[in-house]
Structure formats: structure tokens, C-alpha cells
Write a protein that holds these residues in place. Structure first.
Motif, PDB file in Angstrom:
ATOM      1  N   ILE A  98      73.013  33.203  34.419  1.00 25.90           N
ATOM      2  CA  ILE A  98      74.114  33.618  35.282  1.00 25.90           C
ATOM      3  C   ILE A  98      75.412  33.659  34.476  1.00 25.90           C
ATOM      4  O   ILE A  98      75.766  32.691  33.795  1.00 25.90           O
ATOM      5  N   HIS A  99      76.093  34.784  34.551  1.00 26.73           N
ATOM      6  CA  HIS A  99      77.448  34.905  34.004  1.00 26.73           C
ATOM      7  C   HIS A  99      78.380  35.278  35.155  1.00 26.73           C
ATOM      8  O   HIS A  99      78.122  36.241  35.881  1.00 26.73           O
ATOM      9  N   TYR A 100      79.457  34.522  35.326  1.00 23.83           N
ATOM     10  CA  TYR A 100      80.397  34.814  36.403  1.00 23.83           C
ATOM     11  C   TYR A 100      81.822  34.775  35.869  1.00 23.83           C
ATOM     12  O   TYR A 100      82.145  34.058  34.919  1.00 23.83           O
ATOM     13  N   TYR A 101      82.668  35.536  36.511  1.00 16.98           N
ATOM     14  CA  TYR A 101      84.070  35.683  36.115  1.00 16.98           C
ATOM     15  C   TYR A 101      84.922  34.722  36.929  1.00 16.98           C
ATOM     16  O   TYR A 101      84.930  34.779  38.157  1.00 16.98           O
ATOM     17  N   LEU A 102      85.641  33.834  36.237  1.00 14.19           N
ATOM     18  CA  LEU A 102      86.536  32.885  36.901  1.00 14.19           C
ATOM     19  C   LEU A 102      87.917  33.524  37.003  1.00 14.19           C
ATOM     20  O   LEU A 102      88.658  33.618  36.024  1.00 14.19           O
ATOM     21  N   GLN A 103      88.273  33.972  38.192  1.00 18.94           N
ATOM     22  CA  GLN A 103      89.540  34.658  38.403  1.00 18.94           C
ATOM     23  C   GLN A 103      90.713  33.698  38.226  1.00 18.94           C
ATOM     24  O   GLN A 103      90.682  32.575  38.704  1.00 18.94           O
ATOM     25  N   GLY A 104      91.727  34.168  37.516  1.00 22.90           N
ATOM     26  CA  GLY A 104      92.908  33.362  37.284  1.00 22.90           C
ATOM     27  C   GLY A 104      92.877  32.556  36.007  1.00 22.90           C
ATOM     28  O   GLY A 104      93.901  32.004  35.598  1.00 22.90           O
ATOM     29  N   LEU A 138      74.937  38.816  37.103  1.00 25.96           N
ATOM     30  CA  LEU A 138      76.273  39.039  36.558  1.00 25.96           C
ATOM     31  C   LEU A 138      77.231  39.207  37.735  1.00 25.96           C
ATOM     32  O   LEU A 138      77.004  40.050  38.606  1.00 25.96           O
ATOM     33  N   VAL A 139      78.319  38.413  37.774  1.00 25.11           N
ATOM     34  CA  VAL A 139      79.275  38.472  38.879  1.00 25.11           C
ATOM     35  C   VAL A 139      80.629  38.905  38.324  1.00 25.11           C
ATOM     36  O   VAL A 139      81.269  38.159  37.580  1.00 25.11           O
ATOM     37  N   ARG A 140      81.066  40.099  38.728  1.00 26.24           N
ATOM     38  CA  ARG A 140      82.274  40.716  38.201  1.00 26.24           C
ATOM     39  C   ARG A 140      83.447  40.560  39.186  1.00 26.24           C
ATOM     40  O   ARG A 140      83.223  40.363  40.385  1.00 26.24           O
ATOM     41  N   PRO A 141      84.691  40.715  38.715  1.00 27.03           N
ATOM     42  CA  PRO A 141      85.855  40.611  39.609  1.00 27.03           C
ATOM     43  C   PRO A 141      86.191  41.957  40.232  1.00 27.03           C
ATOM     44  O   PRO A 141      87.301  42.474  40.091  1.00 27.03           O
TER      45      PRO A 141
END
Length: 650
Positions: free
Chosen positions: A405-411, A362-365
């Protein structure tokens, strides 16, 4: 109607009415079962309404007494009597924090920013002694420091947190080698499994070095350890944080020394130690073998720098990759938490990539300070609960069948900011080479260069630059975002002291997801240089937003082969024997990766690469006299550029 019959009919009618009401009245339905990323309900009930904390010592086979806090679920104040799965943290950072001393001293002020202490210190110094006269106050234990543990306890988990030897309230000798914490954790896991409140199924949690300890524990292969929930840690602590690119990281090193000093002051006695005498005895016997905590990093500038025992401080004590085979053989399931601004952002991807056990990422901002804390991006409690319910309670909630995998796409728009994938790097990734070009991009910088997709074709093209040692990314970079969140200023002031290369205005949105790689060609007469590359977004008003960065000390440029799968990114051994001086006035290519990111550049924005040669206050760059003159080369043979991982090149 006969009166007697009427009297009989009244209760019968009432009975029929009650039955009808029961049948017809809409009863409260059980919550629908939901188990998906960031959402969890209906699979695990809150059987308990509270918890009870007790504190005591357990004893290792070498005689060391280790302090622990145990939390058992309670119902109406009565602790649970049945055995249950256990969540375990093993820590050198205090199982519980006593924030205020008897005189009102706020230990958190030793590591927090000035603005926190100026306002809060005076108030707390006055109030706390009134609330708890003659005692230490403001105790924060695991349940109020890690909020997602509370619903876990209410649903039938026990929690135990143990101080490592020579730390907190524990006796014994602190040993930094990975094998030591692995062996200690193995003993404690067996001790936990034998307790009446434990059913022998154990998970571990914690961030940073506490996450590293989870991997070390897994390497021991203990059958009771079923799953871990490590919130960010290192694959290689030298190049990730201490000396990125071989450059001393002042922002992190200074904070690390402060925080370890503060932890020693915040140690909390166990229940039986009512007068603090046992804690004082344990402290008096400390051997202070954590050389990094006591002296900082400046004496250990290479991966093979030896400590007092002759072993390499970084290579022998601060690398995870030598344990990978044992971890993979253990079968312990791993849910790794990462953050785009975390100090170990790159390393967490590398760890995930080299695991063969059941795994999730998990990839957080966020940065290190918020890596396992609740926030608006995701319900971290739901993810922890789903993970441990599956592995410790055997609840088939489907988490193992989801994309790993879950990741946060910033913007990105709110509805599209979370993305999932089964591979990293992304299968849709394209590599676009953005070349440094001539001026007139509209930036207030030394050169005002352009960033373009077409390769240069000129025989001679360069940008002349005299190093500006006052360039800085501010006093709250991600490297010190450990207790309080990082904050970067508008990068325009920084960029005005550096070299910038900026794209034309984007006609459509563009997603950059992955690991950028810089290729910087230069000549100089300086004996050595520290080179910093920054990726930024520029809006229509000229505001420049920090996205990510990479750096390299030129004398550390010798490339090597990574001892694990590192996606083919540039790898350096950073041995003292590998140092290479800069050849005077000869073209030199420096190749290094920037920290990974996932960023959506909106239509109408611009992408910028900024090149600087110092980050004042944050990195230990020697100030040379005379001030070096540098030529950044961008001709057809020496084409400085950045390889950008783009999803759909515009």
C-alpha cells in the motif's frame, strides 16, 4: 622515408587513431535499472516509435457484433508482426469519443461546466467543420484519453478497447447483471488470445464501471487474464455513491444521467462504417435497459428497490462482494487505484481488504476525474508499466516485493508526502475520542462549540439548532468531480449556518489517517432528519478547509452485519423494511463513518467537526415545515463525539 612506405603508414595510422578513439571516447551508457514506487527505467525498452489504430467488429456466441479499436505498435510506420501481451478495456462508455457533431456541437459541453462551454463551444463550433468538413471531428481514442498507454505500446504491448453490447457502436442487448459482463469478457479474452498479434497473456485496465468489469472478468477465472489495473470502483454502489447514509445523492445522479446521454452522442463508427449507417442501425435497436442512466436514482431509494425485471437494482446489479470468492479463486493479480476525493474512496479500501490474490493499492490526492491521469503526485505510467511488465512479460522488477500500500499524506512536506504500509488500518493508529463541548472556540457559527479530548461530566449539556436548508458545500463537490476536478470553497460560510466544534490550536503537527466515526446524540420532534458531519482544518486566519465527510438519514439508522470484512465500520442494509421513525423528543444516537482520509494538521492549526442537516443542491433532503428544531446532546450519558484515527495523539 620511402614514399611508398609513407603512403602505407598513413592509412594504418588512421586505423589506429579510430581504434584509439573508439576505446577512449566515453560511450553512452545504458540507463541504470530503476524500479521503485513511481520510478521505472532500464527494464523495458522502447522498441517501437508509434502505433496504428484499426477498428472493426468481433462477434459473440449469441451473434452480437461488438465494435473494437485495436492499437498495434509500429516502427517507422510498419505495424509489429510478432505476437505480444495485450491490454484490454471493456467499456459501456465508448471505446472512442467523437466530440463534435457535423454541426460543430460539442458533446463534452453536455457534461462539462458552463465556463468550459461558454468559451470553447463557439470557437470549436466554428473551427471543427473547417478542419473536417462533412464529418464528425475531435475523435479521442484510448491512447489520447489514457496517456500511460503510449509508452506501453512503444515497449511492445497491443491495446484493444471493446464497446459493450447496446453501447457505443456495438450491436446487441445491454445487460446490467454482473454475470453478463463477466461472460462477455470471458469470450472476448479467449478471442484475443487466439489472434496472431496476441501471445495469450492479457491484462485489463479502466476506471469506475470499467474497473468493476475487470473484477467481473476476473470472477470468470479465464486463464489468459493475468493481471488487472482497476482505477477505483465500488464494493457497494448504493451506500458509497447513490445513497450515502440512505440520502439521495443529487450531485452524482444528475451528472450520471447527463454523462450517459453524452456518451450515446459521442459513439464512433468502426472503420468499415464510412457513412455511419451501421452505427445508426445499432442505435435504432437499443433496448435502453440501463434504468439508472435513463431515469436517475430517485425511484430506487433502498438497497432492495426492484427494477423492471423484479431484481434489486442495487443489491443484485451494483455490488461486488458476491463475486469475491470467485475473484480470489481466479488468482488474478490486482493493482487497485484509489483517491482521497474519489467517490469510491471507502470502497476501494474494502475491496483491497477482502482480496487474497496478489494485490497492491495506490491512494492518490485526487478525485474521480483524475484517478488514472498523470499529475504531479506520482508517475502513474511507471506504476502501470511495472505492474504489467511483471505479470505479462515476466520481468522481475521487484514490484511484488514492495510494501503493498502506498498512500499520499496530504499536508506533509514534499519529501514525506508518500507513505507505504503493509496493513490497513495502520498499525500505529490510535483512536482518539474528540467530544463536543461548550462554546468559545472562536468560530462564526450557530453555537461556536469546542472539540476536546476529555469526556463531558455534566448531567445536562446541549446545543439548540433550527435546521438551515441553505447550508451547502458548493456546486463542485467531489460527488460531481467526474469529468472536471472538484473544488470546495472556504467552508466558513457553510459553517456559519451549521454547528461547529473546534479544537484548541495544535501545539504540534498531527496526522489523521483512517476512517473517522461520528457519534451524534440528538433529540427532535421532526419525523426524519439528514445529518451531515464534516472534518475540516482551520488555519490561523480562520479559513476552513474541507477534508472529508459522512452522512446518515435518521430513519436508516438500524445497524446490521456487513457481508464482508468492513473494518468493523457501521453497516446498514438500507432495506425499506428497516426504516425506523424518530422517537419524538427522545435521545437518539446516530453512528456513521466519515470517508477515509490521510491528512497532516500542521502546528498552529485547528481541527473542526461541523454538523449540518442539509447540503443544498447536492443531496435530496426533504424540506419540512415547520422547520425542525434539534438539540445536539453532549452530556455525560449522551456524549456526542468523533472517533479520530490519529498517528500519535498530541
Amino acid at each position: 622515408m620511402n614514399i611508398k612506405i609513407a603512403k602505407l603508414l598513413i592509412p594504418l595510422a588512421a586505423l589506429f587513431l579510430l581504434i584509439a578513439m573508439y576505446l577512449l571516447y566515453p560511450r553512452q551508457a545504458k540507463p541504470a535499472k530503476v524500479s521503485e514506487f513511481g520510478k521505472y527505467q532500464g527494464y523495458s525498452e522502447d522498441v517501437y516509435d508509434g502505433s496504428k489504430r484499426t477498428s472493426d467488429f468481433l462477434t459473440l456466441s449469441d451473434g452480437a457484433r461488438l465494435a473494437y479499436d485495436l492499437f498495434l505498435p509500429t516502427k517507422k510506420g510498419v505495424p509489429a508482426s510478432e505476437s505480444m501481451p495485450v491490454l484490454f478495456k471493456y467499456t459501456p462508455y465508448d471505446r472512442a469519443w467523437t466530440l463534435f457533431g457535423p454541426d460543430g456541437h460539442d458533446y463534452f459541453c453536455d457534461i462539462a461546466p458552463v465556463w468550459y462551454c461558454d468559451a470553447a463551444m463557439r470557437i470549436r463550433a466554428f473551427i471543427v467543420p473547417l478542419l473536417s468538413p462533412g464529418t464528425n471531428g475531435g475523435m479521442k481514442d484510448a491512447l489520447n484519453r489514457t496517456e500511460w498507454l503510449v509508452p506501453m505500446v512503444h515497449s511492445g504491448y497491443a491495446v484493444i478497447v471493446v464497446d459493450r453490447p447496446g453501447t457505443g457502436a456495438s450491436f446487441g442487448t445491454y445487460r446490467p447483471e454482473p454475470e453478463a459482463s463477466a461472460g462477455e469478457a470471458d469470450e472476448i479474452l479467449n478471442w484475443i488470445a487466439a489472434q496472431p498479434w496476441s501471445n495469450g497473456k492479457i491484462g485489463m485496465f479502466g476506471d469506475s464501471i470499467q474497473a468493476q468489469i475487470q473484477f467481473r472478468a476476473a470472477s470468470a477465472g479465464n486463464p489468459h487474464l493475468k493481471a488487472i489495473f482497476p482505477a477505483t470502483t465500488w464494493m457497494d454502489n448504493y451506500s458509497s455513491v447513490a445513497f450515502p447514509g440512505g440520502i439521495g445523492n443529487l450531485a452524482f445522479a444528475d451528472f450520471y444521467v447527463k454523462v450517459n446521454t453524452a456518451f450515446e452522442g459521442m459513439a464512433t463508427p468502426v472503420d468499415q462504417d464510412t457513412d455511419g449507417s451501421l452505427l445508426a442501425e445499432a442505435r435504432a435497436a437499443r433496448n435502453n435497459t440501463n434504468v439508472l442512466a435513463s431515469s436517475g436514482f430517485k425511484n430506487f431509494g433502498f438497497r432492495d428497490s426492484p427494477g423492471p425485471d423484479g431484481k434489486a437494482v442495487w443489491g443484485d446489479y451494483n455490488t461486488l462482494y458476491p463475486l469475491l470468492d470467485k475473484i480470489n479463486r481466479s488468482g488474478t493479480a490486482v493493482y487497485l487505484i484509489n483517491g482521497w476525493y474519489d467517490i469510491y474512496a471507502r470502497d476501494d479500501f474494502l475491496i483491497y481488504n477482502n482480496l487474497t490474490v496478489p494485490k497492491r493499492l495506490l491512494v492518490r490526492p485526487t478525485d474521480h476525474s483524475g484517478i488514472e491521469a498523470p499529475a504531479s503526485d506520482v508517475d502513474i505510467a511507471a506504476e502501470a508499466h511495472r505492474w504489467f511488465d511483471y505479470w505479462l512479460k515476466g520481468i522481475n522488477n521487484g514490484i511484488i516485493n514492495e510494501p503493498p500500500i502506498h498512500y499520499y499524506l496530504q499536508g506533509a512536506d514534499k519529501a514525506q508526502e508518500w507513505r507505504s504500509t503493509d496493513s490497513w488500518p495502520l498499525k500505529a493508529q490510535q483512536t482518539a475520542n474528540y467530544y463536543f463541548g461548550p462554546g468559545q472556540a472562536g468560530a462564526a457559527s450557530v453555537n461556536d462549540g469546542t472539540l476536546q479530548l476529555s469526556a463531558p461530566n455534566g448531567a445536562t449539556a446541549l446545543d439548540m439548532y433550527q435546521v438551515n436548508y441553505t447550508a451547502t458545500t458548493g456546486n463542485s463537490p467531489l460527488w460531481s468531480g467526474l469529468a472536471v476536478a472538484h473544488k470546495y470553497p472556504d467552508m466558513r460560510l457553510h459553517d456559519s449556518k451549521a454547528l461547529t466544534y473546534t479544537t484548541p490550536t495544535l501545539g504540534t503537527s498531527m496526522d489523521a489517517v483512517g476512517h473517522p466515526i461520528a457519534h451524534v446524540w440528538l433529540t427532535t420532534n421532526a419525523p426524519d432528519l439528514d445529518v451531515f458531519a464534516y472534518l475540516e482544518q482551520v488555519d490561523a486566519k480562520g479559513n476552513s478547509t474541507y477534508i472529508t465527510e459522512g452522512q446518515l438519514r435518521a430513519s436508516h439508522r438500524l445497524l446490521g452485519t456487513a457481508p464482508f470484512d468492513n473494518f468493523g465500520l457501521p453497516w446498514r442494509d438500507h432495506l425499506q423494511s428497516d426504516l425506523q421513525p424518530i422517537p419524538a423528543r427522545q435521545p437518539l444516537e446516530l453512528v456513521f463513518d466519515l470517508r477515509p482520509t490521510a491528512w497532516q494538521f500542521p502546528q498552529g492549526s485547528q481541527m473542526r467537526i461541523t454538523i449540518a442537516f442539509a447540503d443544498a443542491g447536492n443531496f435530496d433532503t426533504p424540506i419540512l415545515a415547520p422547520t425542525p428544531i434539534i438539540q445536539i446532546l453532549r452530556d455525560s450519558i449522551h456524549a456526542s463525539s468523533v472517533e479520530m484515527p490519529i498517528i500519535k495523539v498530541p
